[in-house]
Scaffold this motif. Structure first.
Motif, PDB file in Angstrom:
ATOM      1  N   ASN A 115      -1.109  -1.106   3.247  1.00 13.37           N
ATOM      2  CA  ASN A 115      -1.801  -0.201   2.340  1.00 13.37           C
ATOM      3  C   ASN A 115      -2.805   0.677   3.089  1.00 13.37           C
ATOM      4  OD1 ASN A 115      -2.167   0.735  -0.303  1.00 13.37           O
ATOM      5  ND2 ASN A 115      -4.006  -0.514  -0.543  1.00 13.37           N
ATOM      6  N   ARG A 118      -1.809   3.946   4.011  1.00 12.97           N
ATOM      7  CA  ARG A 118      -1.438   4.873   2.944  1.00 12.97           C
ATOM      8  C   ARG A 118      -2.651   5.239   2.084  1.00 12.97           C
ATOM      9  NH1 ARG A 118       1.408   1.694  -0.185  1.00 12.97           N
ATOM     10  NH2 ARG A 118       1.853  -0.001   1.244  1.00 12.97           N
ATOM     11  N   ILE A 382       4.322  21.372  -1.288  1.00 14.39           N
ATOM     12  CA  ILE A 382       3.199  20.479  -1.578  1.00 14.39           C
ATOM     13  C   ILE A 382       1.882  21.218  -1.360  1.00 14.39           C
ATOM     14  CG2 ILE A 382       2.106  18.307  -0.879  1.00 14.39           C
ATOM     15  CD1 ILE A 382       4.878  18.014  -2.133  1.00 14.39           C
TER      16      ILE A 382
ATOM     17  N   ARG B  20      10.645  12.222  -5.064  1.00 16.04           N
ATOM     18  CA  ARG B  20       9.970  12.262  -6.363  1.00 16.04           C
ATOM     19  C   ARG B  20       8.546  12.763  -6.142  1.00 16.04           C
ATOM     20  NH1 ARG B  20      13.458   9.896  -9.941  1.00 16.04           N
ATOM     21  NH2 ARG B  20      14.913   8.362  -9.073  1.00 16.04           N
ATOM     22  N   ILE B  21       8.302  14.000  -6.589  1.00 19.78           N
ATOM     23  CA  ILE B  21       7.020  14.639  -6.327  1.00 19.78           C
ATOM     24  C   ILE B  21       6.080  14.419  -7.508  1.00 19.78           C
ATOM     25  CG2 ILE B  21       5.895  16.867  -5.991  1.00 19.78           C
ATOM     26  CD1 ILE B  21       8.376  17.657  -4.411  1.00 19.78           C
ATOM     27  N   ARG B  22       4.834  14.014  -7.208  1.00 22.36           N
ATOM     28  CA  ARG B  22       3.880  13.734  -8.274  1.00 22.36           C
ATOM     29  C   ARG B  22       2.525  14.305  -7.906  1.00 22.36           C
ATOM     30  NH1 ARG B  22       8.154  12.860  -9.908  1.00 22.36           N
ATOM     31  NH2 ARG B  22       9.017  10.987 -10.843  1.00 22.36           N
ATOM     32  N   VAL B  29       1.997  15.159  -4.026  1.00 23.02           N
ATOM     33  CA  VAL B  29       2.421  14.296  -2.943  1.00 23.02           C
ATOM     34  C   VAL B  29       3.935  14.307  -2.903  1.00 23.02           C
ATOM     35  CG1 VAL B  29       2.452  11.962  -2.076  1.00 23.02           C
ATOM     36  CG2 VAL B  29       0.360  12.901  -3.023  1.00 23.02           C
ATOM     37  N   GLY B  30       4.458  14.465  -1.686  1.00 24.62           N
ATOM     38  CA  GLY B  30       5.881  14.704  -1.490  1.00 24.62           C
ATOM     39  C   GLY B  30       6.770  13.620  -2.054  1.00 24.62           C
ATOM     40  N   ARG B  34       4.596   7.393  -0.252  1.00 26.88           N
ATOM     41  CA  ARG B  34       3.370   7.495   0.544  1.00 26.88           C
ATOM     42  C   ARG B  34       2.137   7.128  -0.273  1.00 26.88           C
ATOM     43  NH1 ARG B  34       4.737  11.555   4.691  1.00 26.88           N
ATOM     44  NH2 ARG B  34       2.625  12.314   4.852  1.00 26.88           N
ATOM     45  N   PHE B  35       2.286   6.829  -1.552  1.00 30.33           N
ATOM     46  CA  PHE B  35       1.133   6.438  -2.380  1.00 30.33           C
ATOM     47  C   PHE B  35       0.596   5.085  -1.932  1.00 30.33           C
ATOM     48  CE2 PHE B  35       1.450   8.758  -6.709  1.00 30.33           C
ATOM     49  CZ  PHE B  35       1.758   9.944  -6.083  1.00 30.33           C
ATOM     50  N   ASN B  36      -0.715   4.895  -2.061  1.00 33.02           N
ATOM     51  CA  ASN B  36      -1.243   3.558  -1.834  1.00 33.02           C
ATOM     52  C   ASN B  36      -0.925   2.688  -3.062  1.00 33.02           C
ATOM     53  OD1 ASN B  36      -3.430   3.722  -3.781  1.00 33.02           O
ATOM     54  ND2 ASN B  36      -4.523   5.021  -2.314  1.00 33.02           N
ATOM     55  N   ASN B  37      -1.138   1.390  -2.910  1.00 34.67           N
ATOM     56  CA  ASN B  37      -0.678   0.455  -3.947  1.00 34.67           C
ATOM     57  C   ASN B  37      -1.266   0.754  -5.315  1.00 34.67           C
ATOM     58  OD1 ASN B  37       0.628  -0.735  -1.872  1.00 34.67           O
ATOM     59  ND2 ASN B  37      -0.758  -2.499  -1.689  1.00 34.67           N
ATOM     60  N   LYS B  39      -2.385   3.625  -6.527  1.00 33.39           N
ATOM     61  CA  LYS B  39      -1.844   4.848  -7.106  1.00 33.39           C
ATOM     62  C   LYS B  39      -0.384   4.666  -7.517  1.00 33.39           C
ATOM     63  CE  LYS B  39      -5.080   7.725  -7.623  1.00 33.39           C
ATOM     64  NZ  LYS B  39      -5.433   8.173  -8.961  1.00 33.39           N
ATOM     65  N   ARG B  40       0.358   3.855  -6.777  1.00 33.80           N
ATOM     66  CA  ARG B  40       1.736   3.561  -7.176  1.00 33.80           C
ATOM     67  C   ARG B  40       1.749   2.918  -8.547  1.00 33.80           C
ATOM     68  NH1 ARG B  40       5.063   0.906  -2.071  1.00 33.80           N
ATOM     69  NH2 ARG B  40       4.546   2.573  -0.621  1.00 33.80           N
TER      70      ARG B  40
END
Lengths: 752, 51
Positions: A115, A118, A382, B20-22, B29-30, B34-37, B39-40
């Motif tokens: 984590n 990220r 982006i 999947r772009i959010r 974010v592409g 790449r999200f941290n836990n 945010k996921r």
């Protein structure tokens, strides 16, 4: 027999009462507790008596006894100093091991597994430079916590009362800046690594815009923003159009009038000498009048008219093409160029929408076209974060000059998520607005940051050259939990916490203020930051920094309200009322602080990307799983209605809008639409219009944007791609892609 | 991501996921990978807003 004491590492060493006396002496000196030498001896003796029953005492046991003795004999402040000293040293011991553990994980684990790699989704933690950046960042945080911050502040950060954002940059720089390219480009500039001349075409304007963002990004820790993108790029369009006009005119003279190249050039020079101003789009007739005047002796009127018509047509076509290419290049560059030694692309934002000149309009139109088209293989860009400025009288209503561009912005956002929309007419943005002066139009940094009011210098309530200096967020839900339903106690705790953060922001500001112009060869030495052009290379920057903002942020208003009264503001009017009271209380306190200090203390609805999980993790450990408070993996973003709570779009906007007025350091609201609603542009527009009506400052609409890199389909993808029919990870026959390409030209071609 | 065509089978796309772009704060974010836990988890919880 000699008495022994056991050290932390297990070693046995001789017991020395002098060490105890020294520790007490130092603690009392630190707080000037007026102890006499007799007190020292007496207290030391008491400690020795207390441990005499233990065969071989440990260091920890002796320290416990010191604490107890100091408290028992009523040396309260010395006791406190001693406890702090102990806590700090134990923190250092812990963090040394902690730092090495982090280095281990950074080195040997992938971002997928870790984590920590990220924390920020737009930084690639798997690359060499991404990892190097993390080594530096973690090492720096260690240094700041253990050697720079006052003990109570370090401890508040470590235990999750507050979060000092970008703490790794504490000793180095500021957050962000609104870069005015018009000022920067005039007479050229230096990036710190080389000098560039004033740009002469739209393509160079666009390229240098990216360079400016990149150069400034490397000197600040936050994102970089262009507040007047349309106005700034319009200058490049004017130059290109003029250049292309004369280019075509020379070509006409050579081809149609049979001039030698030298003679054609001489003709051009004559005209330029007589008409020094450039020809402008939509003002060609004025130019023609002047041209007829200048050339009436050398050419007949019909020829002049023909030459002009030809040149205008050529120039217009070529200028549109070049502007289009320049905007495509800008988007490509900002998605691919490196900053921070390759660990990330610059975090860039561009604001536009209000320039009604034909050149500015061409820039906006082609930029939106390029965004709609996407990157090379049709991917959604982006970066940059795009912000369309909505303004009554300019682009909001049918018949207004840029209404068509507002419509185009809506169609683009419905497909590509950008642009977001900012509202100059919001009651807290409008008072600063002066028609015709883009410097008074609100502009946002991508994540949400905003500057405009200026308590330090009320005559400079502007956007350009200003930004946030630093921000620190408060763990609001924890204060809610610890108040146990007592609202008065909650406010008391909140005020104490805000006082601590104000002290911390000033501590950081003092460090920032001592820096010199030479520490920022671009930001300060090139005059990007407001008033820095008046400073010499070895001047300190403290005075000009006062135009910037010091911000307190907050996270989890929803969870705070649940902790206090059992409901969040999405589900209860009472909670909404309390929520607004809390946030306006915070804002009032910061306004008072600004007045007292002459600085700009502002309230931020914290973006909270890395933070959203950190506070709640600590709080769940501390208080257990409290339903609606600590039972999820994240605290809700700033004042948002929780993402999981079902609510109509209009209602969400109504509830969140009033918080925008209080959060003068920045805010954003969004609503989530499903893919089909989003295709309905009337519905999309209705929501944006409602945001404006309700007084939202900055908003956008979220909807799923998925893409299949194999067949190039962009839209909503469930389990199966609606275009090529494959599931994630499955392959499709090349033959099928060839067939699809006949129908959809954007199907990628994998056959080399 | 490099996408290679498998010569023999004339197939393409093996092992390739969907992007999947959010929007995460104000930023996009592409891809969710790449999200941290936290945010996921937040992204997963998001509900759509009706009119």
């Amino acid at each position: 027999m000699e008495r022994l004491i056991q050290k932390r590492n297990g070693d046995l060493v001789p017991f020395d009462p002098m060490k105890i006396m020294n520790a007490i002496h130092m603690a009392s000196q630190a707080v000037q507790d007026n102890m006499t030498p007799a007190d020292y001896t007496y207290l030391t003796q008491k400690v020795c008596d207390m441990v005499s029953g233990v065969d071989v005492p440990t260091v920890e046991q002796v320290q416990d006894c010191v604490e107890e003795t100091l408290i028992r004999y009523d040396f309260a402040s010395t006791a406190k100093a001693y406890i702090l000293y102990r806590a700090e040293h134990s923190k250092i011991r812990d963090s040394e091991a902690y730092l090495m553990d982090i280095y281990n994980r950074l080195t040997y684990s992938s971002a997928e597994a870790e984590n920590i790699k990220r924390e920020n989704a737009n930084i690639d933690g798997d690359t060499a430079m991404g990892t190097m950046l993390k080594y530096g960042s973690e090492g720096s945080k260690y240094f700041i916590v253990n050697h720079v911050l006052p003990a109570d502040i370090a401890s508040a950060h470590a235990n999750g009362d507050i979060h000092i954002h970008d703490m790794d940059f504490y000793m180095l720089t500021e957050t962000c800046c609104q870069i005015d390219l018009i000022k920067l480009f005039a007479d050229g500039f230096s990036t710190g690594h080389g000098y560039v001349r004033e740009p002469q075409s739209i393509q160079t304007y666009s390229a240098l815009a990216c360079i400016a963002i990149q150069a400034n990004q490397n000197e600040m820790h936050g994102g970089q923003s262009l507040p007047n993108f349309d106005y700034a790029m319009a200058g490049g369009v004017i130059k290109t159009y003029n250049k292309e006009y004369y280019h075509a005119l020379e070509a006409f003279a050579e081809a149609a009038l049979d001039y030698e190249p030298g003679k054609a050039q001489a003709l051009k020079k004559v005209i330029q000498a007589e008409i020094p101003d450039p020809i402008r789009l939509e003002k060609e007739d004025e130019f023609l009048e002047a041209l007829l005047d200048v050339l009436h002796d050398s050419l007949d009127e019909d020829t002049i008219r023909k030459m002009h018509r030809f040149s205008v047509r050529q120039a217009a076509e070529s200028t549109t093409t070049q502007t289009r290419q320049a905007m495509q290049a800008l988007i490509h560059n900002l998605n691919t160029m490196h900053s921070r030694a390759g660990a990330q692309v610059p975090f860039s934002s561009i604001n536009y929408g209000t320039d009604t000149s034909p050149e500015g309009r061409l820039v906006i139109r082609t930029l939106l076209d390029a965004t709609m088209d996407g990157l090379g293989a049709g991917e959604t860009p982006i970066f940059p974060v795009q912000i369309f400025k909505v303004k009554d009288g300019v682009n909001f209503n049918p018949g207004e000059p840029n209404y068509d561009l507002f419509q185009q912005a809506i169609a683009t956002s419905a497909k590509r998520l950008f642009p977001n929309f900012s509202f100059i007419d919001a009651p807290f943005n409008l008072p600063y607005y002066k028609e015709g002066d883009p410097n008074t139009e609100v502009a946002y940094m991508g994540c949400r940051t905003r500057v405009l009011g200026n308590n330090y210098d009320p005559s400079r309530e502007v956007t350009f050259g200003r930004g946030n200096l630093s921000f620190t967020s408060i763990n609001l839900p924890r204060l809610g939990i610890e108040a146990h339903g007592d609202i008065e106690l909650f406010y008391k705790k909140l005020d104490d916490m805000m006082d601590l953060v104000i002290r911390q922001l000033l501590h950081r500001f003092k460090i920032q203020s001592a820096k010199k112009v030479r520490n920022y060869p671009f930001l300060m030495a090139q005059g990007i930051w407001i008033d820095s052009e008046n400073l010499d290379i070895d001047d300190t920057i403290g005075e000009v920094l006062k135009h910037g903002t010091l911000s307190i942020g907050f996270i989890g208003l929803a969870e705070t309200l649940v902790a206090l009264i059992g409901k969040h503001h999405g589900e209860s009017e009472e909670a909404q009322k309390l929520g607004l009271e809390i946030i306006s209380h915070m804002r009032d306190k910061l306004d008072r602080e600004s007045k007292e200090t002459g600085l700009n203390f502002t309230l931020l609805a914290t973006p909270a990307e890395g933070l959203s999980g950190r506070f709640v993790r600590i709080d769940r450990k501390k208080y257990g799983e409290i339903p609606g408070v600590t039972d999820r993996e994240y605290y809700t973003n700033s004042f948002h209605v929780p993402v999981y709570y079902p609510i109509r779009a209009y209602r969400k906007i109504e509830l969140e809008a009033p918080y925008h007025a209080f959060t003068n350091a920045g805010h954003i609201s969004y609503v989530e639409l499903d893919g089909d609603t989003c295709k309905n542009l009337t519905a999309f527009e209705a929501i944006i219009r409602y945001m404006k009506e309700q007084g939202i400052g900055y908003g956008s609409i979220n909807h799923p944007v998925d893409r299949d890199p194999i067949c190039g389909y962009t839209g909503v993808i469930g389990d199966v791609c609606p275009r090529c029919g494959r599931r994630e990870g499955e392959s499709v026959p090349l033959e099928k892609l060839r067939e699809l390409r006949k129908k959809f030209p954007n199907v990628p071609n994998f056959v080399q | 991501m490099t996408i290679k065509q498998t010569k023999k089978s004339e197939l393409v796309g093996e092992g390739v996921g969907f992007d999947r772009i959010r929007r995460i704060t104000g930023y996009l974010v592409g891809t969710v990978d790449r999200f941290n836990n936290a945010k996921r988890s937040e992204e997963k919880d998001r509900v759509k807003h009706g009119f």
